[in-house]
Design an enzyme around this catalytic site. Sequence first.
Site, PDB file in Angstrom:
ATOM      1  N   ARG A  25       0.816  -1.222   0.000  1.00 48.69           N
ATOM      2  CA  ARG A  25       0.000   0.000   0.000  1.00 48.69           C
ATOM      3  C   ARG A  25       0.845   1.266   0.000  1.00 48.69           C
ATOM      4  O   ARG A  25       0.378   2.334  -0.368  1.00 48.69           O
ATOM      5  CB  ARG A  25      -0.913   0.032   1.239  1.00 48.69           C
ATOM      6  CG  ARG A  25      -1.887  -1.130   1.317  1.00 48.69           C
ATOM      7  CD  ARG A  25      -2.544  -1.175   2.673  1.00 48.69           C
ATOM      8  NE  ARG A  25      -1.503  -1.420   3.695  1.00 48.69           N
ATOM      9  CZ  ARG A  25      -1.650  -1.182   4.979  1.00 48.69           C
ATOM     10  NH1 ARG A  25      -2.765  -0.680   5.444  1.00 48.69           N
ATOM     11  NH2 ARG A  25      -0.670  -1.442   5.837  1.00 48.69           N
ATOM     12  N   GLN A  48       7.004  26.654  14.824  1.00 47.72           N
ATOM     13  CA  GLN A  48       6.587  26.949  13.463  1.00 47.72           C
ATOM     14  C   GLN A  48       7.105  25.870  12.521  1.00 47.72           C
ATOM     15  O   GLN A  48       8.212  25.365  12.707  1.00 47.72           O
ATOM     16  CB  GLN A  48       7.160  28.323  13.076  1.00 47.72           C
ATOM     17  CG  GLN A  48       6.784  28.833  11.722  1.00 47.72           C
ATOM     18  CD  GLN A  48       7.310  30.256  11.522  1.00 47.72           C
ATOM     19  OE1 GLN A  48       7.194  31.105  12.397  1.00 47.72           O
ATOM     20  NE2 GLN A  48       7.905  30.508  10.378  1.00 47.72           N
ATOM     21  N   ASP A  49       6.305  25.516  11.517  1.00 42.68           N
ATOM     22  CA  ASP A  49       6.731  24.618  10.444  1.00 42.68           C
ATOM     23  C   ASP A  49       6.804  25.440   9.159  1.00 42.68           C
ATOM     24  O   ASP A  49       5.902  26.237   8.869  1.00 42.68           O
ATOM     25  CB  ASP A  49       5.733  23.475  10.239  1.00 42.68           C
ATOM     26  CG  ASP A  49       5.858  22.377  11.277  1.00 42.68           C
ATOM     27  OD1 ASP A  49       6.674  22.514  12.202  1.00 42.68           O
ATOM     28  OD2 ASP A  49       5.142  21.375  11.160  1.00 42.68           O
ATOM     29  N   ARG A  60      20.083  27.353  -1.535  1.00 40.41           N
ATOM     30  CA  ARG A  60      19.547  28.294  -0.541  1.00 40.41           C
ATOM     31  C   ARG A  60      20.492  28.317   0.653  1.00 40.41           C
ATOM     32  O   ARG A  60      20.819  27.286   1.208  1.00 40.41           O
ATOM     33  CB  ARG A  60      18.154  27.864  -0.101  1.00 40.41           C
ATOM     34  CG  ARG A  60      17.121  27.913  -1.215  1.00 40.41           C
ATOM     35  CD  ARG A  60      15.745  27.517  -0.684  1.00 40.41           C
ATOM     36  NE  ARG A  60      14.750  27.442  -1.720  1.00 40.41           N
ATOM     37  CZ  ARG A  60      13.916  28.443  -2.048  1.00 40.41           C
ATOM     38  NH1 ARG A  60      13.981  29.592  -1.412  1.00 40.41           N
ATOM     39  NH2 ARG A  60      13.026  28.269  -3.005  1.00 40.41           N
ATOM     40  N   HIS A  63      22.016  30.554   5.752  1.00 35.59           N
ATOM     41  CA  HIS A  63      21.192  31.451   6.557  1.00 35.59           C
ATOM     42  C   HIS A  63      21.262  31.153   8.051  1.00 35.59           C
ATOM     43  O   HIS A  63      21.440  30.015   8.443  1.00 35.59           O
ATOM     44  CB  HIS A  63      19.722  31.322   6.135  1.00 35.59           C
ATOM     45  CG  HIS A  63      19.491  31.585   4.693  1.00 35.59           C
ATOM     46  ND1 HIS A  63      18.472  30.990   4.004  1.00 35.59           N
ATOM     47  CD2 HIS A  63      20.137  32.370   3.803  1.00 35.59           C
ATOM     48  CE1 HIS A  63      18.492  31.394   2.753  1.00 35.59           C
ATOM     49  NE2 HIS A  63      19.499  32.235   2.604  1.00 35.59           N
ATOM     50  N   LYS A  73      16.661  24.062  14.123  1.00 35.50           N
ATOM     51  CA  LYS A  73      15.844  23.561  13.013  1.00 35.50           C
ATOM     52  C   LYS A  73      15.886  22.038  12.969  1.00 35.50           C
ATOM     53  O   LYS A  73      16.931  21.439  13.212  1.00 35.50           O
ATOM     54  CB  LYS A  73      16.379  24.073  11.672  1.00 35.50           C
ATOM     55  CG  LYS A  73      16.342  25.573  11.517  1.00 35.50           C
ATOM     56  CD  LYS A  73      16.954  25.989  10.187  1.00 35.50           C
ATOM     57  CE  LYS A  73      16.920  27.499  10.045  1.00 35.50           C
ATOM     58  NZ  LYS A  73      17.544  27.938   8.795  1.00 35.50           N
ATOM     59  N   TYR A 133      10.754  22.143   7.384  1.00 29.65           N
ATOM     60  CA  TYR A 133      11.513  22.220   8.622  1.00 29.65           C
ATOM     61  C   TYR A 133      10.710  22.871   9.740  1.00 29.65           C
ATOM     62  O   TYR A 133       9.889  23.735   9.523  1.00 29.65           O
ATOM     63  CB  TYR A 133      12.847  22.932   8.428  1.00 29.65           C
ATOM     64  CG  TYR A 133      12.799  24.297   7.783  1.00 29.65           C
ATOM     65  CD1 TYR A 133      12.993  25.446   8.537  1.00 29.65           C
ATOM     66  CD2 TYR A 133      12.602  24.425   6.416  1.00 29.65           C
ATOM     67  CE1 TYR A 133      12.979  26.700   7.952  1.00 29.65           C
ATOM     68  CE2 TYR A 133      12.582  25.673   5.821  1.00 29.65           C
ATOM     69  CZ  TYR A 133      12.773  26.810   6.589  1.00 29.65           C
ATOM     70  OH  TYR A 133      12.753  28.048   6.004  1.00 29.65           O
ATOM     71  N   GLU A 144      18.000  38.506  10.620  1.00 27.09           N
ATOM     72  CA  GLU A 144      18.443  37.586   9.568  1.00 27.09           C
ATOM     73  C   GLU A 144      19.875  37.902   9.141  1.00 27.09           C
ATOM     74  O   GLU A 144      20.278  39.056   9.055  1.00 27.09           O
ATOM     75  CB  GLU A 144      17.507  37.723   8.364  1.00 27.09           C
ATOM     76  CG  GLU A 144      17.818  36.768   7.258  1.00 27.09           C
ATOM     77  CD  GLU A 144      16.815  36.915   6.122  1.00 27.09           C
ATOM     78  OE1 GLU A 144      16.357  35.872   5.640  1.00 27.09           O
ATOM     79  OE2 GLU A 144      16.508  38.046   5.725  1.00 27.09           O
ATOM     80  N   LYS A 169      20.301  37.851  -2.355  1.00 27.90           N
ATOM     81  CA  LYS A 169      20.721  37.895  -0.951  1.00 27.90           C
ATOM     82  C   LYS A 169      21.797  36.845  -0.676  1.00 27.90           C
ATOM     83  O   LYS A 169      22.801  37.134  -0.042  1.00 27.90           O
ATOM     84  CB  LYS A 169      19.510  37.653  -0.048  1.00 27.90           C
ATOM     85  CG  LYS A 169      19.849  37.515   1.428  1.00 27.90           C
ATOM     86  CD  LYS A 169      18.636  37.238   2.271  1.00 27.90           C
ATOM     87  CE  LYS A 169      18.249  35.770   2.160  1.00 27.90           C
ATOM     88  NZ  LYS A 169      17.171  35.364   3.040  1.00 27.90           N
ATOM     89  N   ASP A 170      21.598  35.624  -1.174  1.00 31.31           N
ATOM     90  CA  ASP A 170      22.559  34.551  -0.931  1.00 31.31           C
ATOM     91  C   ASP A 170      23.877  34.797  -1.668  1.00 31.31           C
ATOM     92  O   ASP A 170      24.945  34.502  -1.148  1.00 31.31           O
ATOM     93  CB  ASP A 170      21.974  33.206  -1.320  1.00 31.31           C
ATOM     94  CG  ASP A 170      20.809  32.793  -0.424  1.00 31.31           C
ATOM     95  OD1 ASP A 170      20.554  33.475   0.593  1.00 31.31           O
ATOM     96  OD2 ASP A 170      20.149  31.798  -0.743  1.00 31.31           O
TER      97      ASP A 170
END
Length: 182
Positions: A25, A48-49, A60, A63, A73, A133, A144, A169-170
């Site tokens: 299944r 938070q998720d 990405r 950070h 995280k 996450y 940030e 930004k990255d």
Amino acid sequence: MYMNYIKTELDGVFIIEPRVFGDERGYFFEAFKKDEFEENVGKVDFVQDNESKSSYGVLRGLHYQRGEYSQAKLVRVIKGTVLDVAIDLRRQSPTYGKHIMVELSEENKRQLFIPRGFAHGFMVLSQEAVFTYKVDNVYAPQAEACIRWNDETLAIPWPKVEGLLTSEKDSNGKNFEDAEKF
């Protein structure tokens, strides 16, 4: 125990492998179980998720949030494959400036727990990836920070991918030496 908690060379960082039950299944596994997590990793109050979807070659990171807005995280991939990286920014740590790379995928169902005091990033190796996450602190834009993904001091051995895609930004993140540490 329904999960295997693997300590890494970076203090506080764990690879978590769930026990997967499968048959004709499909499959089932527990992705998070508070008491078991706290028994093996420690107390973390996730608030938070988050979820992101990215295509092949997207990178990405790296950070993190500074000060009181720092975040722990618990990351995993629902669809696809990523190469996930955590960098120790804790000045007093014996592994300060070191990183860990872990492949997370829908096949291996591994998760990576990254405590506060680390920068984090990932590169998508599949056609697309859905990345999710949990965090223990809300997003605070004023706190940030970003370290350039290809910083020479860190020398992270990212795979060569055709069509690498990062945000402005990255791409304009700080050098490791100039970044604010913990």
